[in-house]
Design a protein around this motif. Structure first.
Motif, PDB file in Angstrom:
ATOM      1  N   GLU A 147      -7.334  33.447   0.465  1.00 12.94           N
ATOM      2  CA  GLU A 147      -8.504  32.986   1.197  1.00 12.94           C
ATOM      3  C   GLU A 147      -9.426  32.179   0.294  1.00 12.94           C
ATOM      4  OE1 GLU A 147     -10.394  36.259   3.154  1.00 12.94           O
ATOM      5  OE2 GLU A 147      -8.640  36.739   4.380  1.00 12.94           O
ATOM      6  N   LEU A 148      -9.888  31.066   0.820  1.00 13.53           N
ATOM      7  CA  LEU A 148     -10.876  30.212   0.161  1.00 13.53           C
ATOM      8  C   LEU A 148     -12.209  30.336   0.885  1.00 13.53           C
ATOM      9  CD1 LEU A 148      -9.216  26.728  -0.542  1.00 13.53           C
ATOM     10  CD2 LEU A 148     -10.366  28.149  -2.226  1.00 13.53           C
ATOM     11  N   PRO A 149     -13.327  30.341   0.174  1.00 15.65           N
ATOM     12  CA  PRO A 149     -14.619  30.367   0.867  1.00 15.65           C
ATOM     13  C   PRO A 149     -14.756  29.151   1.783  1.00 15.65           C
ATOM     14  CG  PRO A 149     -14.890  30.757  -1.493  1.00 15.65           C
ATOM     15  CD  PRO A 149     -13.468  30.322  -1.287  1.00 15.65           C
ATOM     16  N   ALA A 150     -15.374  29.340   2.937  1.00 11.79           N
ATOM     17  CA  ALA A 150     -15.564  28.240   3.893  1.00 11.79           C
ATOM     18  C   ALA A 150     -16.768  27.406   3.478  1.00 11.79           C
ATOM     19  CB  ALA A 150     -15.743  28.785   5.301  1.00 11.79           C
ATOM     20  N   ARG A 151     -16.713  26.923   2.234  1.00 10.75           N
ATOM     21  CA  ARG A 151     -17.835  26.175   1.669  1.00 10.75           C
ATOM     22  C   ARG A 151     -17.465  24.706   1.518  1.00 10.75           C
ATOM     23  NH1 ARG A 151     -18.272  28.815  -2.480  1.00 10.75           N
ATOM     24  NH2 ARG A 151     -17.384  27.421  -4.019  1.00 10.75           N
ATOM     25  N   VAL A 152     -18.422  23.848   1.780  1.00  8.92           N
ATOM     26  CA  VAL A 152     -18.224  22.407   1.672  1.00  8.92           C
ATOM     27  C   VAL A 152     -18.416  22.005   0.214  1.00  8.92           C
ATOM     28  CG1 VAL A 152     -19.045  20.148   2.411  1.00  8.92           C
ATOM     29  CG2 VAL A 152     -19.097  22.090   4.011  1.00  8.92           C
ATOM     30  N   SER A 153     -17.338  21.517  -0.406  1.00 11.67           N
ATOM     31  CA  SER A 153     -17.460  21.091  -1.804  1.00 11.67           C
ATOM     32  C   SER A 153     -17.837  19.621  -1.908  1.00 11.67           C
ATOM     33  CB  SER A 153     -16.157  21.347  -2.565  1.00 11.67           C
ATOM     34  OG  SER A 153     -15.112  20.546  -2.038  1.00 11.67           O
ATOM     35  N   ALA A 154     -17.350  18.815  -0.968  1.00 15.09           N
ATOM     36  CA  ALA A 154     -17.675  17.393  -0.947  1.00 15.09           C
ATOM     37  C   ALA A 154     -17.456  16.866   0.460  1.00 15.09           C
ATOM     38  CB  ALA A 154     -16.811  16.622  -1.951  1.00 15.09           C
ATOM     39  N   ILE A 155     -18.020  15.693   0.741  1.00 13.34           N
ATOM     40  CA  ILE A 155     -17.932  15.101   2.085  1.00 13.34           C
ATOM     41  C   ILE A 155     -17.484  13.651   1.946  1.00 13.34           C
ATOM     42  CG2 ILE A 155     -19.216  14.486   4.167  1.00 13.34           C
ATOM     43  CD1 ILE A 155     -21.146  16.761   3.469  1.00 13.34           C
ATOM     44  N   GLY A 165     -24.434  15.589   9.463  1.00 10.75           N
ATOM     45  CA  GLY A 165     -25.471  16.158   8.599  1.00 10.75           C
ATOM     46  C   GLY A 165     -25.016  17.266   7.684  1.00 10.75           C
ATOM     47  N   PHE A 166     -23.727  17.441   7.497  1.00 10.18           N
ATOM     48  CA  PHE A 166     -23.240  18.416   6.515  1.00 10.18           C
ATOM     49  C   PHE A 166     -23.651  17.978   5.117  1.00 10.18           C
ATOM     50  CE2 PHE A 166     -20.335  19.743   9.895  1.00 10.18           C
ATOM     51  CZ  PHE A 166     -20.258  21.123   9.681  1.00 10.18           C
ATOM     52  N   GLN A 167     -23.825  18.953   4.250  1.00 14.15           N
ATOM     53  CA  GLN A 167     -24.164  18.677   2.859  1.00 14.15           C
ATOM     54  C   GLN A 167     -23.264  19.502   1.940  1.00 14.15           C
ATOM     55  OE1 GLN A 167     -28.333  19.319   2.057  1.00 14.15           O
ATOM     56  NE2 GLN A 167     -29.021  18.023   3.776  1.00 14.15           N
ATOM     57  N   PRO A 168     -22.941  18.976   0.752  1.00 14.78           N
ATOM     58  CA  PRO A 168     -22.161  19.761  -0.210  1.00 14.78           C
ATOM     59  C   PRO A 168     -22.870  21.082  -0.519  1.00 14.78           C
ATOM     60  CG  PRO A 168     -22.254  17.472  -0.892  1.00 14.78           C
ATOM     61  CD  PRO A 168     -23.202  17.610   0.265  1.00 14.78           C
ATOM     62  N   GLY A 169     -22.116  22.152  -0.559  1.00 15.59           N
ATOM     63  CA  GLY A 169     -22.691  23.466  -0.807  1.00 15.59           C
ATOM     64  C   GLY A 169     -22.907  24.277   0.459  1.00 15.59           C
ATOM     65  N   ASP A 170     -22.860  23.627   1.626  1.00 16.08           N
ATOM     66  CA  ASP A 170     -23.004  24.363   2.885  1.00 16.08           C
ATOM     67  C   ASP A 170     -21.879  25.397   3.015  1.00 16.08           C
ATOM     68  OD1 ASP A 170     -25.220  22.920   3.589  1.00 16.08           O
ATOM     69  OD2 ASP A 170     -24.193  21.621   5.035  1.00 16.08           O
ATOM     70  N   LEU A 171     -22.227  26.593   3.455  1.00 15.95           N
ATOM     71  CA  LEU A 171     -21.244  27.645   3.714  1.00 15.95           C
ATOM     72  C   LEU A 171     -21.147  27.847   5.217  1.00 15.95           C
ATOM     73  CD1 LEU A 171     -19.356  29.868   2.543  1.00 15.95           C
ATOM     74  CD2 LEU A 171     -21.310  31.439   2.706  1.00 15.95           C
ATOM     75  N   VAL A 172     -20.005  27.526   5.793  1.00 16.35           N
ATOM     76  CA  VAL A 172     -19.825  27.643   7.240  1.00 16.35           C
ATOM     77  C   VAL A 172     -19.686  29.112   7.609  1.00 16.35           C
ATOM     78  CG1 VAL A 172     -18.380  27.031   9.207  1.00 16.35           C
ATOM     79  CG2 VAL A 172     -18.731  25.382   7.357  1.00 16.35           C
ATOM     80  N   LYS A 173     -20.565  29.577   8.496  1.00 15.29           N
ATOM     81  CA  LYS A 173     -20.562  30.983   8.909  1.00 15.29           C
ATOM     82  C   LYS A 173     -19.916  31.200  10.266  1.00 15.29           C
ATOM     83  CE  LYS A 173     -24.204  33.445   7.996  1.00 15.29           C
ATOM     84  NZ  LYS A 173     -25.609  33.928   7.973  1.00 15.29           N
ATOM     85  N   SER A 174     -20.077  30.236  11.186  1.00 19.79           N
ATOM     86  CA  SER A 174     -19.480  30.397  12.514  1.00 19.79           C
ATOM     87  C   SER A 174     -19.274  29.030  13.156  1.00 19.79           C
ATOM     88  CB  SER A 174     -20.366  31.264  13.414  1.00 19.79           C
ATOM     89  OG  SER A 174     -21.579  30.585  13.728  1.00 19.79           O
ATOM     90  N   ILE A 175     -18.321  28.999  14.107  1.00 20.36           N
ATOM     91  CA  ILE A 175     -18.056  27.799  14.904  1.00 20.36           C
ATOM     92  C   ILE A 175     -17.986  28.230  16.361  1.00 20.36           C
ATOM     93  CG2 ILE A 175     -16.479  25.889  15.360  1.00 20.36           C
ATOM     94  CD1 ILE A 175     -15.462  26.123  12.517  1.00 20.36           C
ATOM     95  N   ASP A 176     -18.846  27.640  17.176  1.00 19.26           N
ATOM     96  CA  ASP A 176     -18.929  28.005  18.592  1.00 19.26           C
ATOM     97  C   ASP A 176     -19.097  29.507  18.774  1.00 19.26           C
ATOM     98  OD1 ASP A 176     -18.787  25.403  19.438  1.00 19.26           O
ATOM     99  OD2 ASP A 176     -16.638  25.443  19.894  1.00 19.26           O
ATOM    100  N   VAL A 201     -22.698  26.842  12.476  1.00 16.33           N
ATOM    101  CA  VAL A 201     -23.860  27.443  11.815  1.00 16.33           C
ATOM    102  C   VAL A 201     -23.492  27.550  10.349  1.00 16.33           C
ATOM    103  CG1 VAL A 201     -25.315  29.475  11.548  1.00 16.33           C
ATOM    104  CG2 VAL A 201     -24.655  28.722  13.834  1.00 16.33           C
ATOM    105  N   VAL A 202     -24.274  26.881   9.499  1.00 15.73           N
ATOM    106  CA  VAL A 202     -23.991  26.908   8.064  1.00 15.73           C
ATOM    107  C   VAL A 202     -25.173  27.544   7.333  1.00 15.73           C
ATOM    108  CG1 VAL A 202     -22.605  24.816   8.271  1.00 15.73           C
ATOM    109  CG2 VAL A 202     -24.993  24.627   7.570  1.00 15.73           C
ATOM    110  N   GLU A 203     -24.830  28.151   6.219  1.00 17.28           N
ATOM    111  CA  GLU A 203     -25.876  28.713   5.368  1.00 17.28           C
ATOM    112  C   GLU A 203     -26.214  27.682   4.296  1.00 17.28           C
ATOM    113  OE1 GLU A 203     -26.109  32.104   1.975  1.00 17.28           O
ATOM    114  OE2 GLU A 203     -25.319  32.780   3.916  1.00 17.28           O
ATOM    115  N   ARG A 204     -27.494  27.311   4.257  1.00 18.15           N
ATOM    116  CA  ARG A 204     -27.952  26.296   3.301  1.00 18.15           C
ATOM    117  C   ARG A 204     -29.265  26.766   2.680  1.00 18.15           C
ATOM    118  NH1 ARG A 204     -28.909  20.668   5.962  1.00 18.15           N
ATOM    119  NH2 ARG A 204     -26.618  20.787   6.160  1.00 18.15           N
ATOM    120  N   ALA A 205     -29.244  26.966   1.376  1.00 18.51           N
ATOM    121  CA  ALA A 205     -30.442  27.415   0.646  1.00 18.51           C
ATOM    122  C   ALA A 205     -31.004  28.702   1.238  1.00 18.51           C
ATOM    123  CB  ALA A 205     -31.512  26.317   0.642  1.00 18.51           C
ATOM    124  N   GLY A 206     -30.105  29.607   1.640  1.00 17.31           N
ATOM    125  CA  GLY A 206     -30.526  30.911   2.143  1.00 17.31           C
ATOM    126  C   GLY A 206     -30.921  30.930   3.599  1.00 17.31           C
TER     127      GLY A 206
END
Length: 384
Positions: A147-155, A165-176, A201-206
């Protein structure tokens, strides 16, 4: 010499596809028919034949109950013929029923109560779903999952993710609204949702940040053919961040159910898009396509890959048989529903017409799928 080498390569490729295909299809068909057989026996119905394949019998034997178990020359399916059936599709035989004694009627399939007939019919698809769940669960339990974290490393620039509007570092928590466990889970949802808006829904800066993104439609060429998939343009974390996660038997069984439900949901999503014109029918495959995929999976993934393919095909066969098309299991269930509502079965004429229409529809679908397989095969040869 070049001609002989080419012919040898073609023969190797042919058998390298056919043997895995027959293995995969035989397992799926055997389990499906065994579902019908076991529930039929439990309901006290006589069974004349249990066949893998159609056409002339190659080998077989009779068990102590008088059932003929056989392997036939055309290995593209199978059937269980119950007492009172006119054929392996459980079409009733009015003439045979009219000549039956009361004792024979007691073990005849068409004379059973609707509930028993429905249970016997639905047991085949249910057996396919159970097989898929157990195979998915077994693979997870024995081998775990990377398993890999559902985190955006680059776009990717100018991609759907960048526009959303995704940004590097975003952690995807849910889809629909569905929780996302890892990057692979996000990847599967995205690739199966080409042109469909998704609510992330992504987690960004807490903080939780909602994002709506529509995966772009992208045609991908693989060893298994051309496929239209969705693409956002999000890069995954480095492979070094992947970790092996193991699960106990109960958790693995739950994940097996989840995997099977995911395949069902994706299938209905594709069919819905097909009906509304948002997806093309050229993605449908028949025996040729399945044989080709089986051969490639056997080369790349070995027996483990084939087991995964068996699980996927088992779900597909189970779903296909539940469609309300006369001749399929779902068509029988549809007739039984009419029987319950009307208080009596449909007339013999109505059932006959229904079965003929169902046969025509199934044949047209098989020809269409085979034509798709031939076109895809030709495209593959031209590409090589």
């Amino acid at each position: 010499m070049d001609f002989l080498t080419a012919m040898g390569g073609t023969a190797t490729g042919f058998f390298g596809a056919v043997i895995p295909f027959l293995f995969v299809l035989t397992v799926v068909v055997f389990v499906h028919e065994m579902g019908h057989f076991l529930v039929g026996r439990w309901c006290g119905v006589g069974v004349h034949a249990f066949s893998i394949g159609f056409g002339p019998e190659l080998v077989g034997f009779n068990d102590r109950h008088g059932t003929r178990w056989k392997l036939c020359a055309i290995p593209l399916g199978g059937y269980v013929k119950f007492h009172g059936d006119a054929n392996g599709a459980s079409v009733p035989s009015p003439e045979a029923i009219s000549r039956m004694t009361p004792q024979e009627r007691a073990t005849s399939f068409p004379t059973q109560p609707v509930a028993k007939r429905a249970a016997i019919v639905v047991a085949g698809p249910v057996a396919n779903f159970i097989l898929a769940i157990l195979l998915f669960a077994g693979a997870i339990w024995l081998g775990g999952r990377m398993e890999l974290p559902a985190r955006v490393s680059a776009i990717d620039p100018n991609s759907a993710a960048a526009q959303a509007g995704f940004q590097p570092g975003d952690l995807v928590k849910s889809i629909d609204g569905e929780p996302v466990a890892d990057f692979n889970a996000m990847y599967r949802i995205v690739t199966g949702s080409a042109g469909t808006p998704l609510n992330f829904v992504v987690e960004r800066a807490g903080a939780d940040v909602p994002i709506v993104a529509t995966p772009a439609v992208y045609e991908e060429s693989t060893k298994f053919g051309r496929h239209r998939i969705g693409r956002l343009g999000i890069r995954s974390p480095a492979a070094s961040e992947a970790k092996l996660v193991t699960y106990g038997p109960v958790a693995s069984l739950g994940l097996g159910v989840h995997e099977t439900a995911f395949v069902v949901e994706r299938t209905f999503s594709y069919l819905g898009k097909l009906v509304t014109g948002r997806e093309s029918a050229d993605q449908l495959s028949g025996p040729i396509g399945i044989a080709r995929v089986s051969g490639e999976v056997a080369k790349v993934g070995g027996i483990g890959g084939l087991i995964g393919l068996i699980a996927l095909l088992s779900v597909s066969i189970g779903l296909l048989n539940l469609f309300p098309v006369p001749l399929l299991d779902g068509g029988h269930l549809l007739f039984y529903a009419f029987e319950v509502v009307r208080g009596r079965p449909l007339s013999e004429r109505a059932q006959e017409i229904g079965f003929r229409l169902g046969l025509a529809l199934v044949l047209v679908l098989m020809i269409f799928a085979a034509w798709n397989d031939i076109l895809n095969l030709g495209a593959s040869w031209r590409a090589t």
